[in-house]
Design a protein around this motif. Sequence first.
Motif, PDB file in Angstrom:
ATOM      1  N   ASP A  96       0.823  -1.204   0.000  1.00 30.38           N
ATOM      2  CA  ASP A  96       0.000   0.000   0.000  1.00 30.38           C
ATOM      3  C   ASP A  96       0.858   1.256   0.000  1.00 30.38           C
ATOM      4  N   GLU A  97       1.957   1.207   0.727  1.00 28.65           N
ATOM      5  CA  GLU A  97       2.856   2.362   0.799  1.00 28.65           C
ATOM      6  C   GLU A  97       3.461   2.667  -0.571  1.00 28.65           C
ATOM      7  N   ASN A  98       3.909   1.636  -1.282  1.00 31.52           N
ATOM      8  CA  ASN A  98       4.479   1.842  -2.618  1.00 31.52           C
ATOM      9  C   ASN A  98       3.436   2.369  -3.597  1.00 31.52           C
ATOM     10  N   VAL A  99       2.236   1.829  -3.537  1.00 31.40           N
ATOM     11  CA  VAL A  99       1.165   2.297  -4.417  1.00 31.40           C
ATOM     12  C   VAL A  99       0.853   3.757  -4.121  1.00 31.40           C
ATOM     13  N   GLU A 100       0.788   4.095  -2.844  1.00 32.92           N
ATOM     14  CA  GLU A 100       0.496   5.484  -2.464  1.00 32.92           C
ATOM     15  C   GLU A 100       1.556   6.433  -3.014  1.00 32.92           C
ATOM     16  N   MET A 101       2.820   6.068  -2.905  1.00 35.30           N
ATOM     17  CA  MET A 101       3.896   6.932  -3.408  1.00 35.30           C
ATOM     18  C   MET A 101       3.849   7.040  -4.928  1.00 35.30           C
ATOM     19  N   GLN A 102       3.597   5.950  -5.620  1.00 32.06           N
ATOM     20  CA  GLN A 102       3.505   5.990  -7.077  1.00 32.06           C
ATOM     21  C   GLN A 102       2.342   6.860  -7.536  1.00 32.06           C
ATOM     22  N   LEU A 103       1.206   6.738  -6.846  1.00 26.11           N
ATOM     23  CA  LEU A 103       0.052   7.551  -7.210  1.00 26.11           C
ATOM     24  C   LEU A 103       0.276   9.021  -6.892  1.00 26.11           C
ATOM     25  N   ARG A 104       0.991   9.289  -5.846  1.00 30.48           N
ATOM     26  CA  ARG A 104       1.300  10.678  -5.502  1.00 30.48           C
ATOM     27  C   ARG A 104       2.124  11.325  -6.606  1.00 30.48           C
ATOM     28  N   VAL A 105       3.120  10.612  -7.106  1.00 30.43           N
ATOM     29  CA  VAL A 105       3.949  11.130  -8.197  1.00 30.43           C
ATOM     30  C   VAL A 105       3.143  11.216  -9.490  1.00 30.43           C
ATOM     31  N   ALA A 106       2.363  10.192  -9.775  1.00 27.72           N
ATOM     32  CA  ALA A 106       1.614  10.139 -11.033  1.00 27.72           C
ATOM     33  C   ALA A 106       0.561  11.232 -11.141  1.00 27.72           C
ATOM     34  N   THR A 107      -0.022  11.633 -10.030  1.00 29.06           N
ATOM     35  CA  THR A 107      -1.096  12.627 -10.066  1.00 29.06           C
ATOM     36  C   THR A 107      -0.635  14.019  -9.668  1.00 29.06           C
ATOM     37  N   SER A 108       0.645  14.183  -9.444  1.00 32.13           N
ATOM     38  CA  SER A 108       1.172  15.487  -9.059  1.00 32.13           C
ATOM     39  C   SER A 108       1.131  16.456 -10.236  1.00 32.13           C
ATOM     40  N   SER A 109       0.885  17.716  -9.943  1.00 35.79           N
ATOM     41  CA  SER A 109       0.885  18.735 -10.990  1.00 35.79           C
ATOM     42  C   SER A 109       2.283  19.317 -11.187  1.00 35.79           C
ATOM     43  N   VAL A 110       3.228  18.939 -10.346  1.00 34.70           N
ATOM     44  CA  VAL A 110       4.604  19.415 -10.448  1.00 34.70           C
ATOM     45  C   VAL A 110       5.364  18.473 -11.378  1.00 34.70           C
ATOM     46  N   SER A 111       5.964  19.034 -12.416  1.00 33.93           N
ATOM     47  CA  SER A 111       6.721  18.185 -13.338  1.00 33.93           C
ATOM     48  C   SER A 111       8.178  18.098 -12.888  1.00 33.93           C
ATOM     49  N   ALA A 112       8.806  16.990 -13.185  1.00 31.95           N
ATOM     50  CA  ALA A 112      10.198  16.772 -12.792  1.00 31.95           C
ATOM     51  C   ALA A 112      11.132  17.453 -13.794  1.00 31.95           C
ATOM     52  N   ASP A 113      12.156  18.108 -13.277  1.00 31.38           N
ATOM     53  CA  ASP A 113      13.178  18.728 -14.123  1.00 31.38           C
ATOM     54  C   ASP A 113      14.313  17.718 -14.269  1.00 31.38           C
ATOM     55  N   ILE A 114      14.179  16.831 -15.222  1.00 32.55           N
ATOM     56  CA  ILE A 114      15.128  15.735 -15.406  1.00 32.55           C
ATOM     57  C   ILE A 114      16.530  16.255 -15.702  1.00 32.55           C
ATOM     58  N   THR A 115      16.628  17.309 -16.493  1.00 29.47           N
ATOM     59  CA  THR A 115      17.937  17.867 -16.842  1.00 29.47           C
ATOM     60  C   THR A 115      18.684  18.318 -15.591  1.00 29.47           C
ATOM     61  N   ARG A 116      18.004  19.025 -14.720  1.00 30.45           N
ATOM     62  CA  ARG A 116      18.636  19.505 -13.489  1.00 30.45           C
ATOM     63  C   ARG A 116      18.982  18.343 -12.560  1.00 30.45           C
TER      64      ARG A 116
END
Length: 127
Positions: A96-116
């Motif tokens: 449940d903890e892993n699913v919660e973290m994955q869903l938090r990232v998947a539904t976040s409106s903040v995009s990751a700055d991969i280059t940085r």
Amino acid sequence: MELDIFASPFNVVATDVPSNFQHEIIELQSDGTLKAMYQNIPLLNFYQRYVNADDFPVMRKHALKYASLFGSTYRCEHFFSKLNLTKSRLRSRLTDENVEMQLRVATSSVSADITRLTKNKNYQPSH
């Protein structure tokens, strides 16, 4: 478990749900017409049209609680689409903890700055 009951009531095992849900889950899962409707219309429409307070009072109250957590229908549908992709039958061993973290990232409106993020990382070149 409560989120699973709301998101996929036909996939939960009746003996695993809290006792106040068991009777209604069994009734819901044994109705072929409701199962067909669940598969053919969006989740919130299913609860709105077919899970009424007379036949499923506990499920209806539970659905209203979870549906009201989201600011819009779009966000709710988006979240549960991600949930279905994340916790598929092939990935059922996720905690449940892993699913919660994955869903938090998947539904976040903040995009990751991969280059940085990768700028100062050393990598192993192929030989």
